[in-house]
Design an enzyme around this catalytic site. Structure first.
Site, PDB file in Angstrom:
ATOM      1  CB  CYS A 199      -1.763   2.573   0.619  1.00  0.00           C
ATOM      2  SG  CYS A 199      -3.075   1.378   0.360  1.00  0.00           S
TER       3      CYS A 199
ATOM      4  CG  HIS B 202      -0.963  -0.596   3.757  1.00  0.00           C
ATOM      5  ND1 HIS B 202      -1.346   0.701   3.519  1.00  0.00           N
ATOM      6  CD2 HIS B 202       0.373  -0.559   4.030  1.00  0.00           C
ATOM      7  CE1 HIS B 202      -0.290   1.496   3.648  1.00  0.00           C
ATOM      8  NE2 HIS B 202       0.755   0.746   3.963  1.00  0.00           N
TER       9      HIS B 202
ATOM     10  CG  ASP C 138       4.232   0.574   5.002  1.00  0.00           C
ATOM     11  OD1 ASP C 138       3.301   1.320   4.619  1.00  0.00           O
ATOM     12  OD2 ASP C 138       4.077  -0.321   5.846  1.00  0.00           O
TER      13      ASP C 138
END
Length: 182
Positions: free
Chosen positions: A18, A130, A145
């Site tokens: 991520c 994250h 995201d």
């Protein structure tokens, strides 16, 4: 005018990369960073660390700043990667709330926002953090995201502030990314 709107670049989540996806989404460029770039930054940080920890057999996979198989890079890699590109990271003081962030600051000064949020996966069995990028493109702020199917355009700055306040209230971190003044 909508037909002239710029296509927003958005990488989707793979494994625990991520941070890689967030950086590429932040820079709006699929080639801004690669796994090899971030691995090299993590290795350099490890070599330069004056407080090196004792190595174990698992140190081959679980490096101090990342997991070599799945990614999962830490804040040090994020800051070093952004600094290599002439950016400065400012940790937002959570006590101030999102209302103190100047979301209308000129784009030549305010590059974007990176969030580090707690997540639970697999029915709450797996707890992790994250990375998420927020970026303004053509005067519209987007949530980029990598867990989202598509980028989410915020309706206005009030919606962004509510989102950021919810991130802060759940233990997330807000990092402001500025263009370095030379």
């Amino acid at each position: 005018m909508d037909s002239e709107r710029k296509l927003i670049y958005h990488e989707r989540q793979k494994l625990q990369f991520c941070l890689l996806h967030s950086l590429n989404n932040l820079f709006q460029d699929k080639d801004a960073f690669s796994r090899a770039n971030l691995n090299a930054i993590a290795e350099k940080l490890d070599l330069e660390d004056p407080n090196k920890t004792t190595r174990t057999p698992l140190s081959v996979i679980f490096k101090p700043h990342h997991n070599i198989l799945t990614g999962n890079y830490d804040i040090n890699v994020l800051i070093a990667a952004l600094e290599e590109r002439g950016k400065t990271v400012i940790w937002h003081d959570r006590r101030s709330g999102a209302s103190s962030i100047d979301l209308d600051e000129p784009e030549d000064k305010f590059f974007g926002i990176v969030l580090n949020v707690p997540v639970r996966r697999y029915g709450g069995l797996w707890r992790s953090k994250h990375w998420i990028a927020l970026r303004r493109v053509e005067r519209v702020w987007y949530n980029l995201d990598s867990d989202l199917y598509t980028p989410y355009p915020f309706k206005n700055t009030e919606e962004i502030r509510e989102f950021l306040d919810s991130v802060i209230s759940t233990g997330g971190e807000v990092l402001l990314v500025k263009n370095s003044e030379e």
